[in-house]
Design an enzyme around this catalytic site. Sequence first.
Site, mmCIF file in Angstrom:
data_model
loop_
_atom_site.group_PDB
_atom_site.id
_atom_site.type_symbol
_atom_site.label_atom_id
_atom_site.label_comp_id
_atom_site.label_asym_id
_atom_site.label_seq_id
_atom_site.Cartn_x
_atom_site.Cartn_y
_atom_site.Cartn_z
ATOM 1 N N GLU A 1 -1.402 -16.390 -10.392
ATOM 2 C CA GLU A 1 -0.791 -15.589 -11.167
ATOM 3 C C GLU A 1 1.152 -15.716 -10.351
ATOM 4 O O GLU A 1 1.966 -15.776 -11.534
ATOM 5 C CB GLU A 1 -1.139 -13.890 -10.353
ATOM 6 N N TYR B 1 0.889 -1.112 -0.675
ATOM 7 C CA TYR B 1 -0.059 0.430 0.043
ATOM 8 C C TYR B 1 1.160 0.999 -0.016
ATOM 9 O O TYR B 1 0.997 2.430 -0.850
ATOM 10 C CB TYR B 1 -0.795 -0.057 1.344
ATOM 11 N N CYS C 1 -6.389 -5.261 -7.273
ATOM 12 C CA CYS C 1 -6.730 -4.554 -5.887
ATOM 13 C C CYS C 1 -6.339 -5.568 -4.679
ATOM 14 O O CYS C 1 -5.352 -5.489 -4.288
ATOM 15 C CB CYS C 1 -7.851 -4.308 -5.464
ATOM 16 N N HIS C 2 -5.948 -7.227 -5.587
ATOM 17 C CA HIS C 2 -5.689 -8.353 -4.674
ATOM 18 C C HIS C 2 -4.113 -8.124 -4.454
ATOM 19 O O HIS C 2 -3.670 -8.701 -4.450
ATOM 20 C CB HIS C 2 -6.354 -9.770 -5.311
#
Length: 168
Positions: free
Chosen positions: A165, A107, A138-139
């Site tokens: 991913e 963040y 957002c993950h």
Amino acid sequence: MTLYQKFIHTKAGEMLAIADETHLLMLHFINKPSLEEELQIVKQQLKSDVLLQSNKVLDNLEQELNSYFDGKLDSFSTPIKFNFGTPFQQKVWTALCEIPYGETISYKQLAENIGKPTAFRAVANANGKNFITLIVPCHRVIAADGSLGGYSSGIERKELLLEIEKKN
């Protein structure tokens, strides 16, 4: 304006997608706690009801989601539009789209990326209010200590998405 919706079954659970004629406007797992509130925002701000039918945007999205969950897609071509949120939130969501597939950032890093290095709490809040989950990734945002942090549709889902991913 006509809005369309489609429920899409994925390997991570059922999702609800809403689009206009040309763009995806909302995508969430159906168990997101704020889903009903966000549906009301869509209806109120666009002054439209949502038809219980699909369109080309949503059909294309379903194909892309299937490919993503099969590990065969690392970038989405479904056009998106940020119709909701403050200019700050939209700036955060745009920056989320720049995080490469298979990578994570904190963040704090995300706050730095938008030129607001001390606004990591506001960035985390904006991240959680993203209307287009998965496509606006957002993950891929984690805590500065490397822990996963939160995810509005459940930490297990966040782990699954990152694992998909990571494998590809």
